[in-house]
Design a protein around this motif. Structure first.
Motif, PDB file in Angstrom:
ATOM      1  N   GLY A 118     -58.825-147.634  46.762  1.00 35.92           N
ATOM      2  CA  GLY A 118     -59.353-148.813  47.474  1.00 35.92           C
ATOM      3  C   GLY A 118     -59.492-148.613  48.965  1.00 35.92           C
ATOM      4  N   GLY A 119     -58.988-149.594  49.713  1.00 37.96           N
ATOM      5  CA  GLY A 119     -59.227-149.684  51.158  1.00 37.96           C
ATOM      6  C   GLY A 119     -58.676-148.523  51.959  1.00 37.96           C
ATOM      7  N   GLY A 120     -57.563-147.943  51.489  1.00 39.93           N
ATOM      8  CA  GLY A 120     -57.033-146.775  52.164  1.00 39.93           C
ATOM      9  C   GLY A 120     -56.298-147.041  53.460  1.00 39.93           C
ATOM     10  N   SER A 121     -55.677-148.202  53.605  1.00 39.85           N
ATOM     11  CA  SER A 121     -54.922-148.460  54.851  1.00 39.85           C
ATOM     12  C   SER A 121     -53.717-147.533  54.942  1.00 39.85           C
ATOM     13  CB  SER A 121     -54.488-149.920  54.936  1.00 39.85           C
ATOM     14  OG  SER A 121     -53.490-150.203  53.982  1.00 39.85           O
ATOM     15  N   ASN A 122     -53.135-147.163  53.780  1.00 39.53           N
ATOM     16  CA  ASN A 122     -52.027-146.203  53.800  1.00 39.53           C
ATOM     17  C   ASN A 122     -52.535-144.804  54.158  1.00 39.53           C
ATOM     18  OD1 ASN A 122     -49.302-147.335  52.955  1.00 39.53           O
ATOM     19  ND2 ASN A 122     -50.677-148.298  51.492  1.00 39.53           N
ATOM     20  N   GLY A 162     -52.236-146.261  47.037  1.00 38.82           N
ATOM     21  CA  GLY A 162     -53.128-147.280  46.480  1.00 38.82           C
ATOM     22  C   GLY A 162     -54.004-146.665  45.400  1.00 38.82           C
ATOM     23  N   ILE A 176     -46.536-144.833  46.641  1.00 38.12           N
ATOM     24  CA  ILE A 176     -45.949-145.990  47.339  1.00 38.12           C
ATOM     25  C   ILE A 176     -46.324-147.240  46.554  1.00 38.12           C
ATOM     26  CG2 ILE A 176     -47.935-146.225  48.957  1.00 38.12           C
ATOM     27  CD1 ILE A 176     -45.554-147.149  50.958  1.00 38.12           C
ATOM     28  N   PRO A 190     -45.788-151.567  46.397  1.00 38.38           N
ATOM     29  CA  PRO A 190     -45.485-152.680  47.312  1.00 38.38           C
ATOM     30  C   PRO A 190     -44.421-153.661  46.817  1.00 38.38           C
ATOM     31  CG  PRO A 190     -47.497-153.150  46.130  1.00 38.38           C
ATOM     32  CD  PRO A 190     -47.045-151.785  45.678  1.00 38.38           C
ATOM     33  N   GLY A 210     -51.268-154.224  43.630  1.00 39.35           N
ATOM     34  CA  GLY A 210     -52.017-155.070  44.564  1.00 39.35           C
ATOM     35  C   GLY A 210     -51.398-156.458  44.673  1.00 39.35           C
ATOM     36  N   GLU A 256     -45.159-150.492  54.616  1.00 30.64           N
ATOM     37  CA  GLU A 256     -45.687-149.322  53.887  1.00 30.64           C
ATOM     38  C   GLU A 256     -46.240-148.295  54.866  1.00 30.64           C
ATOM     39  OE1 GLU A 256     -48.321-149.986  50.517  1.00 30.64           O
ATOM     40  OE2 GLU A 256     -47.746-152.085  50.589  1.00 30.64           O
TER      41      GLU A 256
END
Ligand code: GRF
Length: 205
Positions: free
Chosen positions: A9-13, A84, A104, A106, A119, A175
């Motif tokens: 997904g978004g790849g914030s990690n 993710g 990881i 959440p 999610g 995270e």
């Protein structure tokens, strides 16, 4: 140290890992970013940083997904990071990368984890249950879902006025610190696994 990051997904990690490489906190290189679905924004983040990307649509690869990932990554990286990533890995990839794949999640495993728990759903269940603390868990990946030895956990408070969204945002901030920390310990060789227990020798300089 060479790593690969797997996303869905978004790849914030992923972005947090990239940022921590840029500051020098993480002394490693990202050799590949692999997404199991089209259109994952994390792929754009990887491209912006000049990282080689692969999109392996899980609907096309089905049961072959893990073997395809293994073909791409074997003999290329020391560590695989699931950030993710929503597909279940199996077969040679898990065997050849035993205790070299981390994920990881959440929540504070073993709460709110397992099949289908990812999610926003994780945070909905935590609020529904009425827990006073939640957080995130970085763990080694074994042949089941969210069950591998725990490397580190970070805790956040849950407030009565929280929504799944406000809780997700608070957990995600942790995270983005926990995953780089876990990678840094592993790169420094400070992590040893004894059965289900992970010992971190963080006294090293
Ligand atoms: C988030 O729920 C995160 O907790 C979990 O995967 C989801 C997407 O994260 N690890 P990201 O923004 O794609 O890294």
């Amino acid at each position: 140290h060479k790593i690969a990051v797997l996303i869905s997904g978004g790849g914030s990690n992923l972005q947090s890992i990239i940022d921590n490489i840029e500051t020098g906190y993480l002394k490693c290189s990202i050799e590949a970013v692999i997404s199991d679905r089209e259109g994952a924004y994390g792929i754009e983040r990887a491209k912006a940083f000049g990282i080689k990307t692969y999109v392996l649509d899980r609907k096309l690869y089905g049961e072959k997904l893990s073997d395809e990932i293994y073909k791409i990554l074997k003999d290329k990286v020391d560590l695989i990071v699931l950030a993710g990533f929503l597909s279940i890995l199996k077969g040679a990839l898990l065997r050849e990368f035993k205790n070299r794949i981390i994920n990881i999640h959440p929540s504070l495993i073993p709460s709110f984890c397992g099949k289908g728990m990812y999610g926003m759903k994780v945070h909905e269940k935590a609020i529904e249950y009425g827990v006073k603390f939640s957080g995130c868990t970085v763990h080694f990946v074994d042949d089941d879902t969210d069950t591998g030895p725990i490397i580190l956990q970070r805790v956040v408070p849950v407030y009565s006025f929280d929504t799944p969204k406000s809780l997700q945002e608070r957990v995600l901030r942790e995270e983005h610190r926990a995953l780089p920390d876990a990678i840094r310990y592993i790169i420094k060789g400070a992590v040893t696994v004894k059965g289900r227990n992970v010992i971190i020798n963080d006294m090293q300089p």
